[in-house]
Design an enzyme around this catalytic site. Structure first.
Site, PDB file in Angstrom:
ATOM      1  N   HIS A  79      36.437 -22.342  13.370  1.00  0.00           N
ATOM      2  CA  HIS A  79      36.821 -23.465  12.506  1.00  0.00           C
ATOM      3  C   HIS A  79      35.510 -24.142  11.643  1.00  0.00           C
ATOM      4  O   HIS A  79      35.805 -24.917  10.562  1.00  0.00           O
ATOM      5  CB  HIS A  79      37.577 -24.739  12.779  1.00  0.00           C
ATOM      6  CG  HIS A  79      36.932 -25.109  14.082  1.00  0.00           C
ATOM      7  ND1 HIS A  79      37.289 -26.257  14.689  1.00  0.00           N
ATOM      8  CD2 HIS A  79      35.725 -24.937  14.823  1.00  0.00           C
ATOM      9  CE1 HIS A  79      36.508 -26.647  15.812  1.00  0.00           C
ATOM     10  NE2 HIS A  79      35.637 -25.861  15.953  1.00  0.00           N
ATOM     11  N   HIS A  80      34.389 -23.755  11.996  1.00  0.00           N
ATOM     12  CA  HIS A  80      33.097 -24.572  11.271  1.00  0.00           C
ATOM     13  C   HIS A  80      32.665 -23.621  10.109  1.00  0.00           C
ATOM     14  O   HIS A  80      31.971 -24.362   9.247  1.00  0.00           O
ATOM     15  CB  HIS A  80      32.090 -24.564  12.278  1.00  0.00           C
ATOM     16  CG  HIS A  80      32.190 -25.257  13.568  1.00  0.00           C
ATOM     17  ND1 HIS A  80      32.613 -26.617  13.292  1.00  0.00           N
ATOM     18  CD2 HIS A  80      32.350 -25.092  14.792  1.00  0.00           C
ATOM     19  CE1 HIS A  80      32.974 -27.100  14.590  1.00  0.00           C
ATOM     20  NE2 HIS A  80      32.720 -26.413  15.471  1.00  0.00           N
ATOM     21  N   ALA A  81      32.858 -22.313   9.925  1.00  0.00           N
ATOM     22  CA  ALA A  81      32.339 -21.628   8.704  1.00  0.00           C
ATOM     23  C   ALA A  81      32.605 -22.414   7.566  1.00  0.00           C
ATOM     24  O   ALA A  81      33.758 -22.769   7.317  1.00  0.00           O
ATOM     25  CB  ALA A  81      32.946 -20.144   8.991  1.00  0.00           C
ATOM     26  N   LYS A  82      31.865 -22.407   6.647  1.00  0.00           N
ATOM     27  CA  LYS A  82      31.983 -23.010   5.361  1.00  0.00           C
ATOM     28  C   LYS A  82      31.879 -21.968   4.253  1.00  0.00           C
ATOM     29  O   LYS A  82      31.693 -20.732   4.455  1.00  0.00           O
ATOM     30  CB  LYS A  82      30.696 -23.694   4.916  1.00  0.00           C
ATOM     31  CG  LYS A  82      30.537 -25.024   6.043  1.00  0.00           C
ATOM     32  CD  LYS A  82      31.553 -25.867   6.262  1.00  0.00           C
ATOM     33  CE  LYS A  82      31.135 -27.055   7.083  1.00  0.00           C
ATOM     34  NZ  LYS A  82      30.508 -26.905   8.302  1.00  0.00           N
ATOM     35  N   ASP A 105      35.533 -29.141  11.036  1.00  0.00           N
ATOM     36  CA  ASP A 105      35.235 -29.616   9.658  1.00  0.00           C
ATOM     37  C   ASP A 105      35.158 -28.580   8.503  1.00  0.00           C
ATOM     38  O   ASP A 105      35.491 -28.903   7.443  1.00  0.00           O
ATOM     39  CB  ASP A 105      33.606 -30.186   9.795  1.00  0.00           C
ATOM     40  CG  ASP A 105      32.748 -28.764  10.435  1.00  0.00           C
ATOM     41  OD1 ASP A 105      33.024 -28.004  11.309  1.00  0.00           O
ATOM     42  OD2 ASP A 105      31.435 -28.811  10.069  1.00  0.00           O
TER      43      ASP A 105
END
Length: 485
Positions: A180-183, A221
């Site tokens: 879930h953190h990958a941008k 995030d």
């Protein structure tokens, strides 16, 4: 052009690990709620969903590095427990295809994807000038097979979403996913490709509203950022927050903006929260969220680093309490994707995700673990529910939790019910940024002109979901049908 269901064939360690009659050794369908359950919940108690499960033996063989806390081997441990408990008999088990580059580019930037494809441990010196640009370092190292790993876990999440959309599954489980953190432009927090965003994009082709729930100890995030200004996706994250704990985001006043104002729900918690406090808070918040937002589908990220005794965690949750969150969301009877995430004490991650696989199947699993080739990981107790709580002092006072709950319920009241959505295949811009007023007016004018010119024939609506009259399941092996947004 529906996708053919694949029969999974594993190496001898998998094929011999499922014992004949294993479901007779204490595994039963759940007939009663455990002590943490709320027997008065306004949810479906006798829901018997069709469950699909996604697993690839190769996913557990990747290695971030000897000292790195992320261990994909936890997936191998989980799959062996799931198979040896006999849960595969009550699910459709798939070996999913890899995601295509075009599918991954639905969210991620082309230059970043090109970097992931090309860089390897052997040639990384040639890309040294890109490391700072793409946030490569100790948390996100270059390792063998990195691009293939990303394609495997992302492909599973995309396929799971399509199974929900087609109606072939009611619950789809992919423990490989949940990063879930990958941008859009860079990796973050051990995550390179955000499979969750890619999966939600698939769900938005059919469902007007999608709810994302995150019980990882770290704030979700990357997903929140992707949908921060749309009202079609509500993100709800329960996590530790003090402004310094990774990723440093997730304050309660991060609520979304533009059309997405109030559609980002953050539940910031302190160290040491216990089972009863967590589950009571979770149920109160999620009941209000479900009543207000009325999602067509749910994506539940089950990061297991919120368990007690996790290598990187500071909560006191038991496996039963973590699983109670899954059980609670399951009982709403809404199509749901259940995915992995964090979790760095891998023996407990495997126990937790196995237990939660049993929950989605409606099965009670015996506490004694079945025999596998990895028995030594679970010594000395060999139990599904080891003692995990009590290591960290609980700093979440009752007044703090009451005030937190009141603040979130007040935020939800601002929404005044679920948004009315004009169906589109996906948000006009995945980052949620609205088109300019000029562009929107041009679309209105174009539609008006088109209506004047086409009064006799059938017009294809912008929400048209099918390739043709015979495309009933939306589940084609068709990267060509992926939207260009």
């Amino acid at each position: 052009m529906g996708r053919k269901k694949e029969t999974v064939t594993y190496s001898s360690t998998f094929s011999t690990s499922v014992r004949e009659g294993s479901m007779g050794a204490g595994v039963q369908f759940a007939s009663s709620l455990d002590p943490l359950s709320d027997q008065n919940s306004n949810v479906v108690e006798h829901y018997r969903p069709r469950v699909s499960y996604y697993m690839r033996e190769q996913a557990g063989n990747f290695h971030y590095g000897k000292q790195h806390p992320m261990k994909p081997h936890r997936l191998t441990l989980t799959n062996h427990l799931v198979l040896n408990y006999g849960l595969h008999k009550y699910m459709d088990v798939y070996e999913p295809r890899r995601a295509t580059e075009e599918e991954i580019r639905q969210f991620h930037a082309a230059d970043y994807i090109d970097f992931l494809k090309r860089v390897t441990p052997d040639n990384q010196s040639d890309f040294g000038n890109c490391f700072s640009e793409f946030n490569i370092g100790d948390d996100c190292p270059i390792f063998d097979g990195m691009w293939d790993f990303c394609r495997i876990y992302s492909g599973a999440s995309i396929e799971a979403a399509r199974k929900l959309v087609s109606g072939a599954s009611d619950i789809a489980v992919n423990w490989m996913g949940g990063l879930h953190h990958a941008k859009k432009y860079e990796p973050s927090g051990f995550c390179y490709v955000n499979d969750i965003v890619l999966a939600i994009l698939q769900l938005l082709r059919y469902y007007p509203r999608v709810l994302y729930v995150d019980i990882d100890i770290h704030h979700g995030d990357g997903v929140q950022e992707a949908f921060y200004t749309t009202d079609r996706v509500m993100t709800c994250s329960f996590h530790k927050y003090n402004g310094e704990f990774f990723p440093g985001t997730g304050a309660i006043d991060e609520m979304g903006s533009g059309l997405g104002k109030f559609y980002a729900i953050n539940v910031p918690l302190q160290d040491g929260i216990d089972d009863r406090s967590y589950t009571q808070l979770f149920k109160t918040v999620m009941t209000a969220v479900m009543e207000t937002f009325k999602p067509g589908a749910i994506v539940l990220q089950c990061g297991a680093d919120s368990l007690g005794l996790d290598r990187l965690g500071v909560f006191n949750l038991s496996i039963a309490a973590h699983g109670e969150c899954v059980k609670f969301m399951r009982r709403f009877g809404v199509p749901m994707m259940v995915i992995g995430g964090g979790g760095y004490t891998i023996r407990n991650v495997a126990r937790c995700w196995t237990y939660e696989t049993g929950i989605v199947c409606g099965a009670d699993l015996p506490n004694q673990l079945p025999n596998t080739v990895y028995n030594e990981f679970f010594a000395p107790d060999y139990s599904l529910h080891p003692q995990l709580s009590g290591r960290v002092v609980n700093h979440n006072s009752r007044p703090y939790l009451n005030a937190l709950t009141a603040r979130i319920l007040e935020q939800l009241r601002y929404l005044k019910g679920a948004p009315s959505v004009q169906m589109q295949e996906a948000p006009p811009d995945i980052q949620g940024f609205l088109e300019s007023e000029e562009h929107r007016q041009k679309d209105i004018d174009d539609d008006a002109n088109k209506g004047k010119q086409d009064r006799s024939g059938r017009r294809e609506h912008i929400a048209e979901l099918y390739e043709g009259d015979h495309d009933h399941d939306h589940d084609a092996e068709d990267s060509s049908s992926v939207l260009d947004i």
